[in-house]
Design a protein around this motif. Structure first.
Motif, PDB file in Angstrom:
ATOM      1  N   SER A 539       0.768  -1.635   0.051  1.00  0.00           N
ATOM      2  CA  SER A 539      -0.213  -0.198  -0.281  1.00  0.00           C
ATOM      3  C   SER A 539       0.695   1.661  -0.162  1.00  0.00           C
ATOM      4  N   ARG A 542       2.568   1.681  -3.256  1.00  0.00           N
ATOM      5  CA  ARG A 542       1.229   2.859  -4.143  1.00  0.00           C
ATOM      6  C   ARG A 542       0.950   4.043  -4.100  1.00  0.00           C
ATOM      7  N   GLU A 546       1.906   7.537  -7.087  1.00  0.00           N
ATOM      8  CA  GLU A 546       0.354   8.025  -7.069  1.00  0.00           C
ATOM      9  C   GLU A 546       1.694   9.172  -7.466  1.00  0.00           C
ATOM     10  N   ASP A 583       0.472  -9.862  -6.723  1.00  0.00           N
ATOM     11  CA  ASP A 583       0.477  -7.596  -7.094  1.00  0.00           C
ATOM     12  C   ASP A 583       1.614  -7.513  -6.765  1.00  0.00           C
ATOM     13  N   SER A 587       3.198  -5.437  -9.859  1.00  0.00           N
ATOM     14  CA  SER A 587       2.998  -3.609  -9.815  1.00  0.00           C
ATOM     15  C   SER A 587       4.103  -2.798 -10.429  1.00  0.00           C
ATOM     16  N   THR A 590       4.305  -0.289 -13.279  1.00  0.00           N
ATOM     17  CA  THR A 590       3.722   0.675 -13.389  1.00  0.00           C
ATOM     18  C   THR A 590       4.573   1.719 -13.507  1.00  0.00           C
TER      19      THR A 590
END
Length: 1367
Positions: A539, A542, A546, A583, A587, A590
């Motif tokens: 988390s 991520r 962002e 996951d 990831s 990206t």
């Protein structure tokens, strides 16, 4: 003497103990302790005697006292061990393991045999207490010691076998570490066994398999062990029986299980387990007929089926189910009756066995419809089982089922579930049911727990339960406080700490949750904590993604993979762990490929060696994620989310750039697999909108170009037709979720389409909400477009969007993040380079343009090369710029002009002229032509072609649109060559161009002042500069220019110069030049105190001129103090500052300036050395140094007039006045050639002072007097000079002391202070005026002079007056 008495007493005590006279021994020990109370042996003897006299407490106290004195001595520990071994007291037995552990430590380095004996005793104690973990640890230590000692293979084998015997009891109750120790012991023993295969090894293997069969979670190890043992003993059935029993116990009969049972029947046709397994396998496959044959008629297949396993409830139940599916109801009832009668028979044979009643009750519970409707028989048998065996947890679990589903008594059901979980903490079904029932009555539970806590607030279990109650109600804050309190009361509780971390994770406090998960992992490898830590790190990664902080995100992803892999190693049967690993690996898609490099454990990556991590690129990491999703799907094949994640993983792999034909084919395969996986997810769950969206994305990636074009064309028509509806839709979405960035991007795109002024502001808002690719690129585009439009600089829209919103910096930061992730967009790199140029980030601009050029996009290549060349020119890389510009087509004016500039700066003037001539041919406007002609004129002037330069500049002035730069160059050319007519004409035309702005204001003012100085109108120079400052009071350059012009052309305005420096400081931080000019002018007018204070706060400047100014201020202050009669405040500081000036002068950037300062540094060093030699009495050597300085420094380089002045001072101090005059004249000539006003003034004044000295000494001859008059007259021609007037007055005083002209000249310097004469000049003039008046005996004028001295604070003159009047 006392030492001998102590030894004697201890000897008597030892003899008494040998003779078993223990009371006498006590007396002797007490006597020894009276002499030496801390005697170790005395306390040990007391312990021995008290132990033999059956006084255990006194013996323990004595031994403890001895241990306090000597904790590393053996005697006390041995005595304490003997005492505890003989005693039956509980507290002594509890302390015995600690004593053995200490003895083991002491024996380990001294006596190995006793060490082994102590270890065995300690292991026996732990075994009796059923502390199997400690048994394992202690026995492992024994084995390690034996291995270190070099024990043989047989002895080690015996030790490992003994360890397996010690740990084989109650294996189900062992914790995970103990079970791993037992497994390791079996494996070590099997490795050390001889004669493989052999009987001993076979028995050991059978025991090993029995051990593993009791560990249901070691499924992988059971299968591996059975296969390896079957390979050694292919005719033995026990591995297949263990493996088959495991399959039946797990409740899943897979294909592997079917093969196992078939092989078992091949080895043993009468195996009931084989028939039972094949029958259950056939039932699961829907082959009911085969299942009945295997279970009921097994004798036809070589076995006896249930006839050999009549008590198998699972078999009878399976047979009944198969018969029921075949609609053979009578046979089904018979099978149920048979199973019931068999179980009832066993119950009757052993009526006290509650387990039989439980099995019978469970059979009634699982029977057909009739029994399901009437559960009373099951209830009756379960109650009998609970009464006979109240410690059988599974009985209470089924009673809970009955009370919850049949009787609907939630209270009793919860009580039964709670009792079942208390008896068997591994019963997850009971625990979950108890929690579910408690959730339904959460308020009541919390009230009861709060009441319990009021009675006992230190009950940490109650606090945990209260936290659970709050958590069930989703009161996270209250639950967090409750678990924190429980953790405080019981710091060793992992559960409280885990729940605290889990709640913080739920609340989004990922950093705090991760820190607490790490605390748990530091204690043990707790799988839920490892899973939670992996989720938190993922988390956080991520969140960083962002914000486009990809480097930190990759680090967190790598840590998450490491922790999740540890969890997978412990529990490979959990699909959620495999999904999280997938996951984490997916990831990385990206970020940019060059940043997506992750260290993955060897077993997970499938690479060797397995005990090391391997650095994988983006493609390999995605393939690892693919394998993780595959493992998860094997465990949960019907999970739609797993199919969706696998489809996205395939899609990201298909989007990777192919590096070879093989990778291209793999990408094509992935592009076809991706939609299939997403379709599977939709089939399993068609209500999830994300699945449909993903299907559209992956399908579009497969579509042909024509289809995409048709879709885009249709979308453009739709956008034009429905733009208003789209605007309304986005507007409603913004009102519902103001922080959803996609809505704002949609609004910005619509605004861009309709040409709204709000477009740029909308894009800016998207970058403030979140870094989004569309928003970033759109905002950067609009910022660059606005900056390129030169016509809107004064508009309110420009000031708001660009200036007030700090648009350039914001767009540059956002675009930097964008290009770090998306490194294949040449448009983005071009815009980033442009923004970096605008922010003066020259090196970053070069890198951005270079990245764009490397992408080699034909449509942007020429433009990118031109921008790249311009950026290289800005950084001074002229040769590289020439090479880049030469790579362009050279058809655009900007490229040709840039190439010409690069040639010029690289020193290639002819090539630069040629390039400018080519640029002149492609100009399209008069303004462009004027600029090119001006550049050519400057180059011609640089080559020395003055006429060509003038001709080109005249051509510029004759154009319809002459540019100010050409007129400025023409004016400067006239000034440089002394042509005031040309300069005046050009300046007049320049001033007609209109009002100047920016740097042009200073340029015009400087040109005007220079022209006035060239014409000899010095008074107008200061007025012109003052007029410019008055018109532009906010321009710091004009204030600096004024501070430079005032001391040069109007030195009386000392306060004005200081004020200009202060204003320059308030307007800009570039203070060096203005400060230097202010210092010079302040020193000229004796503002030395202000000057020195002014410089002190600037002492950190590296400019040697500032330090030299400070040195001059200190010298002037000391001189002024001497003249006024006060004590100097800065004695000795001048020499220190001289060294600082020399040090600062040795460092200066730039080759030319470095050369000049190095020469100055050398001359200053020679000056100091020669001055030391001269003042030290070594005149000849000092003069030689002066000659060397003159020949090697002054003549070759002519660095500065100051060096000639310094040489003149050296000559003067040695009495060589003629040589000094020659040196001053040399300095004056240099100053005139360099047009240095201050240099000429200084030389003339120094020459006048030099000539004044012989006049004051009455040296005969008129040549010195004439030299004084000549020097002072020339100085006064340059400008007003109080020092020159003072020298003239002193000359009159020396030649005509009593003349009226002498008094007039001195009174002018003393009384006319309004003219701005320095106070030092007035002090000197006042001194000689007093001598003149005293010689004339003019008492009235003397009193007037004394009053003026009092008003001026001239104490030295007052003291001199007192002496004169007293004589």
């Amino acid at each position: 003497m006392s030492n001998k008495e102590v030894k004697s007493a201890l000897k008597n005590a030892r003899d008494a103990i040998k003779n078993k006279e223990f009371k006498e021994a006590l007396k002797h020990c007490k006597a020894a302790l009276k002499l030496e109370k801390n005697n170790y042996n005395a306390w040990v003897f007391i312990g021995v005697a008290a132990s033999e006299l059956e006084q255990p407490d006194q013996a323990q106290t004595a031994y403890r006292k001895a241990l306090e004195l000597e904790p590393e001595q053996l005697l006390a520990w041995q005595g304490l061990a003997n005492l505890y071994e003989k005693s039956d007291q509980t507290d002594f037995k509890a302390e015995l393991p600690k004593v053995y552990q200490k003895l083991i430590e002491l024996y380990e380095s001294s006596d190995k045999t006793k060490c082994y004996e102590a270890i065995r005793k300690l292991a026996d104690i732990f075994h009796m207490e059923k502390d199997y973990l400690q048994v394992a640890r202690v026995w492992r230590r024994l084995i390690q010691l034996k291995e270190g000692e070099g024990a043989n293979k047989a002895e080690l084998l015996q030790l490992w076998q003994q360890m397996t015997c010690l740990l084989s009891d109650s294996m189900e109750d062992h914790d995970n570490e103990t079970q791993q120790h037992l497994i390791a012991a079996f494996e070590k023993a099997m490795v050390l066994s001889d004669n493989v295969p052999g009987e001993d090894h076979r028995k050991l293997s059978a025991d090993y398999l029995k051990c593993l069969s009791q560990l249901s979670h070691e499924e992988c190890k059971i299968k591996e062990a059975c296969e390896s043992i079957l390979a050694l003993y292919p005719s033995q059935t026990f591995p297949l029986e263990i493996l088959g029993a495991h399959h039946l116990k797990s409740g899943v009969c897979s294909e592997d299980a079917g093969r196992c049972f078939s092989r078992l029947l091949e080895l043993d046709p009468d195996s009931g387990l084989g028939h039972l397994g094949l029958g259950i396998r056939a039932l699961e496959e829907g082959k009911c007929d085969d299942s009945i044959k295997y279970l009921a008629q097994g004798e036809q297949f070589g076995g006896s089926g249930l006839k050999r396993m009549r008590s198998s409830l699972v078999g009878w139940c399976s047979l009944a189910q198969a018969q029921l599916k075949m609609h053979r109801y009578s046979d089904c009832a018979t099978s149920c009756s048979q199973g019931t009668s068999n179980t009832s028979g066993q119950c009757s044979q052993s009526p006290a066995c509650g387990e039989y009643y439980f099995v019978l009750g469970r059979l009634y519970w699982d029977m057909g419809e009739e029994s399901r409707r009437d559960r009373s028989k099951a209830h009756t048998h379960l109650l009998k089982a609970a009464k006979l065996d109240p410690y059988l947890g599974s009985v209470f679990c089924y009673l809970g089922h009955y009370y919850r589903e049949v009787a609907r008594d939630q209270g009793r059901a919860r009580g039964c579930y709670k009792r079942a979980f208390e008896l068997d903490s591994n019963d997850a079904e009971s625990g979950a049911a108890s929690v579910d029932l408690s959730m339904n009555e959460g308020d009541m539970v919390s009230c009861l727990l709060q009441a319990a806590l009021r009675a006992d607030p230190q009950d940490w279990v109650c606090w945990e339960c209260l936290g659970e109650a709050y958590l069930n109600r989703r009161s996270f804050t209250s639950a967090l406080k409750a678990f924190a309190k429980a953790q405080l009361l019981n710091p060793s509780s992992i559960y409280s700490l885990y729940q605290t971390a889990a709640i913080k994770q739920t609340l989004g406090k990922f950093k705090e949750a991760a820190a607490e998960y790490l605390q748990i992992i530091a204690q043990e490898d707790y799988v839920p904590a490892l899973k939670g830590l992996g989720e938190c790190l993922l988390s956080l990664a991520r969140c960083l993604m962002e914000d486009y902080r990809d480097g930190g995100a990759i680090d967190l992803i790598q840590q998450a993979i490491q922790y999740l892999f540890r969890a997978v190693e412990l529990r490979p049967d959990l699909s959620c762990l495999w999904k999280l690993l997938g996951d984490a690996c997916t990831s990385v898609s990206t970020v940019a490929p060059n940043r997506a490099r992750v260290v993955v454990p060897g077993p997970l990556a499938g690479l060797q060696p397995p005990d090391q991590g391997h650095l994988l690129n983006q493609g390999h990491t995605l393939r690892v994620g693919e394998r993780c999703y595959g493992r998860a799907l094997k465990l949960m094949p019907e999970s739609s989310s797993l199919w969706y994640d696998l489809g996205l993983n395939y899609y990201h792999q298909a989007c990777l750039p192919p590096f070879s034909e093989l990778t291209y084919n793999i990408n094509v395969l992935h592009s076809f697999s991706s939609p299939q996986c997403v379709k599977k997810a939709i089939m399993l769950n068609s209500s999830n909108h994300s699945y449909w969206n993903a299907l559209g994305v992956v399908a579009m990636s497969k579509a042909s170009t024509s289809i995409v074009c048709v879709i885009l064309l249709f979308a453009s028509f739709l956008l034009h037709l429905l733009s208003q509806l789209s605007h309304e839709a986005f507007k409603i979405a913004q009102s519902l979720e103001p922080l959803y960035v996609n809505c704002w991007i949609g609004q910005a795109l619509i605004a861009e389409m309709v040409g709204s002024y709000d477009t740029m502001d909308l894009f800016r808002h998207t970058t403030e909400l979140r870094t989004h690719t569309e928003g970033v690129k759109g905002y950067a585009y609009w910022v660059c477009a606005t900056l390129l439009d030169k016509s809107n600089r004064d508009s309110e829209l420009y000031r708001y969007n660009i200036v007030q919103m700090n648009a350039v910096s914001a767009a540059q930061v956002a675009l930097s993040k964008y290009t770090e992730r998306i490194q294949t967009d040449p448009d983005a790199f071009v815009m980033l380079g442009f923004l970096n140029e605008h922010l003066q980030l020259k090196k970053q601009a070069v890198l951005a343009y270079q990245r764009c050029v490397c992408l080699e996009m034909d449509c942007l290549l020429a433009f990118s090369l031109g921008s790249y060349g311009r950026a290289l020119c800005n950084t001074g890389q002229w040769e590289e710029a020439v090479h880049v510009y030469s790579s362009t087509p050279l058809e655009v004016l900007h490229d040709l002009a840039g190439l010409a500039l690069a040639y010029c700066r690289a020193g290639l003037i002819p090539e630069s002229i040629s390039a400018y001539e080519k640029a002149l041919m492609v100009t399209s406007t008069e303004k462009e032509k004027a600029y090119i002609l001006t550049s050519l004129a400057l180059l011609q002037h640089r080559l020395g072609n003055m006429d060509s330069a003038k001709t080109l500049l005249f051509k510029c002035s004759m154009l319809k649109e002459p540019v100010p730069e050409s007129l400025l160059c023409l004016c400067a050319l006239g000034l440089v060559h002394g042509d005031s007519t040309l300069a005046s004409a050009a300046l007049t035309e320049l001033l007609k161009q209109g009002r100047a702005t920016g740097a042009a204001v200073e340029q015009r003012c400087l040109l005007t002042c220079t022209l006035l100085a060239l014409q000899g109108n010095y008074s107008a120079v200061q007025r012109e500069a003052s007029r410019a400052v008055h018109s532009n009071p906010g321009n710091p350059s004009l204030w600096a220019l004024l501070s430079r012009l005032v001391p040069q052309y109007y030195p009386r305005k000392a306060k004005v110069c200081h004020l200009t420096h202060s204003l320059t400081h308030s307007l800009t931080h570039s203070l060096t030049h203005s400060l230097t000019h202010s210092l010079t002018h302040s020193l000229t007018h004796s503002a030395y105190v202000v000057c020195s204070r002014e410089v002190q706060w600037q002492a950190t400047l590296h400019d040697p001129a500032v330090w030299a100014g400070l040195m001059a201020a200190c010298h002037t202050e000391n001189t002024a103090c001497s003249l006024s009669g006060t004590t100097p405040g800065r004695r000795g500081l001048e020499q220190v500052l001289m060294a600082v000036v020399s040090e600062k002068g040795s460092f200066c950037p730039g080759a030319a300036q470095q050369c000049r300062l190095s020469q100055s540094h050398l001359s200053g060093r020679l000056a100091r050395e020669s001055h030391t030699l001269l003042t030290g009495g070594v005149e000849d050597i000092g003069l030689d140094v002066c000659k060397v300085l003159y020949v090697r420094v002054l003549l070759p380089s002519l660095v500065s007039p100051l060096l000639s002045q310094w040489l003149a001072e050296v000559y003067r101090t040695q009495g060589l006045l003629v040589q000094a005059v020659m040196a001053y004249r040399q300095s004056l000539q240099l100053a005139s050639q360099l047009d240095l006003h201050s240099g000429k003034m200084a030389c003339l004044l120094r020459l006048a002072l030099l000539a004044l000295s012989p006049c004051m000494l009455k040296v005969p001859g008129d040549e010195w007097k004439e030299l004084v008059l000549e020097a002072t007259t020339e100085a006064l021609k340059l400008g007003p000079s109080p020092v020159a007037l003072l020298v003239q007055a002193l000359l009159h005083f020396a030649t005509k002391m009593s003349a009226r002209e002498t008094r007039r000249l001195l009174e002018r310097l003393v009384y006319f202070s309004s003219q701005g004469y320095p106070e030092t000049v007035a002090c000197v003039a006042r001194w000689y005026l007093l001598r003149h008046l005293h010689a004339k005996d003019d008492l009235e004028l003397m009193d007037t002079l004394v009053d003026d001295a009092k008003a001026s604070g001239d104490s030295r003159l007052l003291e001199f007056h007192t002496r004169l009047t007293s004589c």
